[in-house]
Design a protein around this motif. Structure first.
Motif, PDB file in Angstrom:
ATOM      1  N   ARG A 239       0.845  -1.202   0.000  1.00  0.00           N
ATOM      2  CA  ARG A 239       0.000   0.000   0.000  1.00  0.00           C
ATOM      3  C   ARG A 239       0.879   1.249   0.000  1.00  0.00           C
ATOM      4  O   ARG A 239       0.551   2.249  -0.652  1.00  0.00           O
ATOM      5  N   LEU A 240       1.987   1.208   0.730  1.00  0.00           N
ATOM      6  CA  LEU A 240       2.927   2.322   0.690  1.00  0.00           C
ATOM      7  C   LEU A 240       3.443   2.528  -0.735  1.00  0.00           C
ATOM      8  O   LEU A 240       3.509   3.659  -1.228  1.00  0.00           O
ATOM      9  N   HIS A 241       3.775   1.441  -1.402  1.00  0.00           N
ATOM     10  CA  HIS A 241       4.281   1.532  -2.776  1.00  0.00           C
ATOM     11  C   HIS A 241       3.211   2.046  -3.741  1.00  0.00           C
ATOM     12  O   HIS A 241       3.485   2.912  -4.579  1.00  0.00           O
ATOM     13  N   ASN A 242       1.995   1.506  -3.624  1.00  0.00           N
ATOM     14  CA  ASN A 242       0.981   1.731  -4.660  1.00  0.00           C
ATOM     15  C   ASN A 242       0.080   2.933  -4.421  1.00  0.00           C
ATOM     16  O   ASN A 242      -0.426   3.518  -5.384  1.00  0.00           O
ATOM     17  N   PHE A 243      -0.122   3.305  -3.159  1.00  0.00           N
ATOM     18  CA  PHE A 243      -1.146   4.311  -2.889  1.00  0.00           C
ATOM     19  C   PHE A 243      -0.641   5.525  -2.108  1.00  0.00           C
ATOM     20  O   PHE A 243      -1.356   6.531  -2.022  1.00  0.00           O
ATOM     21  N   VAL A 244       0.519   5.437  -1.495  1.00  0.00           N
ATOM     22  CA  VAL A 244       1.042   6.586  -0.745  1.00  0.00           C
ATOM     23  C   VAL A 244       2.025   7.334  -1.641  1.00  0.00           C
ATOM     24  O   VAL A 244       3.028   6.776  -2.083  1.00  0.00           O
ATOM     25  N   ASN A 245       1.719   8.597  -1.890  1.00  0.00           N
ATOM     26  CA  ASN A 245       2.515   9.404  -2.816  1.00  0.00           C
ATOM     27  C   ASN A 245       3.059  10.656  -2.139  1.00  0.00           C
ATOM     28  O   ASN A 245       2.677  10.975  -0.997  1.00  0.00           O
ATOM     29  N   GLU A 246       3.937  11.346  -2.827  1.00  0.00           N
ATOM     30  CA  GLU A 246       4.487  12.586  -2.285  1.00  0.00           C
ATOM     31  C   GLU A 246       3.360  13.564  -1.984  1.00  0.00           C
ATOM     32  O   GLU A 246       2.443  13.745  -2.781  1.00  0.00           O
ATOM     33  N   GLY A 247       3.401  14.151  -0.798  1.00  0.00           N
ATOM     34  CA  GLY A 247       2.360  15.064  -0.342  1.00  0.00           C
ATOM     35  C   GLY A 247       1.337  14.413   0.561  1.00  0.00           C
ATOM     36  O   GLY A 247       0.582  15.109   1.245  1.00  0.00           O
ATOM     37  N   ASP A 248       1.287  13.072   0.575  1.00  0.00           N
ATOM     38  CA  ASP A 248       0.346  12.369   1.449  1.00  0.00           C
ATOM     39  C   ASP A 248       0.828  12.404   2.896  1.00  0.00           C
ATOM     40  O   ASP A 248       2.027  12.533   3.169  1.00  0.00           O
ATOM     41  N   ILE A 249      -0.133  12.249   3.812  1.00  0.00           N
ATOM     42  CA  ILE A 249       0.164  12.270   5.238  1.00  0.00           C
ATOM     43  C   ILE A 249      -0.087  10.887   5.829  1.00  0.00           C
ATOM     44  O   ILE A 249      -1.122  10.262   5.553  1.00  0.00           O
TER      45      ILE A 249
END
Length: 402
Positions: A239-249
């Protein structure tokens, strides 16, 4: 505890040796049935792979064996306490766990669980809970005493997401309040908490900090897990790889962990890692280099091939700039015409020169359990003092080597 109660607890040691995992499995099933909200606190991936049940069984057995003097278990209890503070475990959780543990002893042992035995284990558990809660309060106090320190969960923003290899990606985590982050001891980890839609739960996971302390941010480097049938652990990493992007908290707890660099002295240090196990060792090596330390530093790392080899260029740069840094890289799959300085196959310490086994050298090992055990035993065979060999097993601690 009375002498009679201690004897009753010790009398359960043979049962715990034979049926400890059965007891702890029953305990977790019971607790999550009656208190399903705790599924948001515990790592459900370690429930799936039975690591947590095994680790708890080993801890209960060790406590029963040392009920006369539980203080000898403090190194083990500190490791548990470090993990607990990273998960924001509080004294009230011990009351819930204790109730289910005593009930599980009664239900699993049946008629053998006499009122006297249950009372003895209740007193024993409350004694352990008091020790653990006191130790953890001390750890919490040390965390908040640091500049920028905190306890519990705090929001961090992902300012950078950097692909280190085909499998490993780094996440640069900055506090949303814009202030400093407290320093940590190289080798420590963070807990990250995400909502996992597949389980409809919040789930915490621990990731080693892969950079040296800098006061501005933490970096974690996460391996993507392959396959479609993943344990919950793999779901969080992916999920970190696929859904957490720069700017996310994301939510993060304060640095914790007892697998840390001993920065004292000028004796040589050897780092031995397999795969993503290099992450805490990266923090240690970078910290030594930044400090200007001239201690001889040997980096031994193994992975599948160059595509999955994270931080390859960084290690080469550090070796080129620091004459006291030497690297030895093993690929289990080596292309024809590959680099001359590569070793083919799995990490094999016997292929390296004897200078890495000089007296007083310290060793730090991190990787899968089998990897750690292999190299630990190899070092002991070569006459290395066990006190100089440090290791960390990712997940619940089940290795008993020292």
């Amino acid at each position: 505890m009375t002498k009679e109660q201690k004897e009753l607890v010790k009398a359960t040691v043979p049962v715990l040796k034979e049926h400890g995992v059965l007891l702890t499995t029953h305990f977790y099933n019971r607790m999550f049935t009656h208190n399903p909200e705790l599924k948001n606190v515990f790592n459900m991936g370690n429930q799936q792979n039975s690591k947590q049940q095994t680790a708890l069984a080993m801890a209960v057995l060790a406590y029963a064996e040392h009920i006369e003097n539980p203080g000898v278990l403090m190194p083990v209890l500190d490791g548990i306490g470090q993990k607990h503070t990273s998960l924001d475990i509080r004294p009230e959780h011990y009351a819930i766990v204790g109730g289910h543990l005593i009930a599980s002893i009664s239900e699993v042992l049946g008629d053998a669980a006499t009122p006297e035995l249950l009372e003895a284990w209740t007193v024993a558990y409350n004694q352990l809970a008091a020790i653990m809660a006191g130790h953890e309060q001390n750890l919490y106090s040390k965390q908040v005493a640091k500049k920028g320190g905190w306890t519990g969960w705090r929001p961090f923003v992902v300012k950078q997401k950097v692909k280190e290899s085909t499998e490993i990606t780094s996440f640069y985590l900055f506090p949303t309040h814009g202030g400093v982050v407290p320093d940590f001891t190289p080798g420590q980890f963070l807990s990250v908490r995400l909502f996992l839609p597949e389980l409809n739960l919040l789930q915490p996971r621990q990731y080693s900090i892969s950079s040296a302390p800098n006061g501005e941010y933490y970096r974690i480097s996460v391996k993507r897990e392959a396959g479609t049938e993943l344990f919950a652990d793999g779901m969080i990493s992916n999920r970190l790889h696929n859904f957490v992007n720069e700017g996310d908290i994301i939510e993060v707890s304060a640095p914790a962990g007892g697998f840390v660099l001993n920065g004292d002295g000028d004796h040589p240090i050897v780092f031995i890692s397999g795969g993503v196990g290099q992450t805490p060792l990266m923090s240690m090596l970078e910290s030594l280099i930044k400090s200007g330390s001239k201690r001889p530093k040997t980096w031994i790392h193994g992975c599948r091939d160059k595509n999955v080899h994270a931080f390859k260029e960084v290690i080469e740069h550090w070796e080129g700039k620091n004459e006291e840094v030497k690297k030895h890289i093993f690929y289990s799959e080596v292309e024809e015409g590959g680099a001359d300085d590569l070793y083919a196959g799995w990490v094999d310490l016997n292929q390296l020169s004897d200078e890495i086994f000089e007296p007083n050298t310290e060793y730090y090992i991190c990787g899968p359990a089998g990897f750690i055990e292999l190299h630990y035993r190899e070092l002991v065979k070569k006459g290395i003092d066990k006190q100089l060999i440090h290791f960390e097993e990712f997940g619940p601690q089940t290795l008993q080597l020292n």
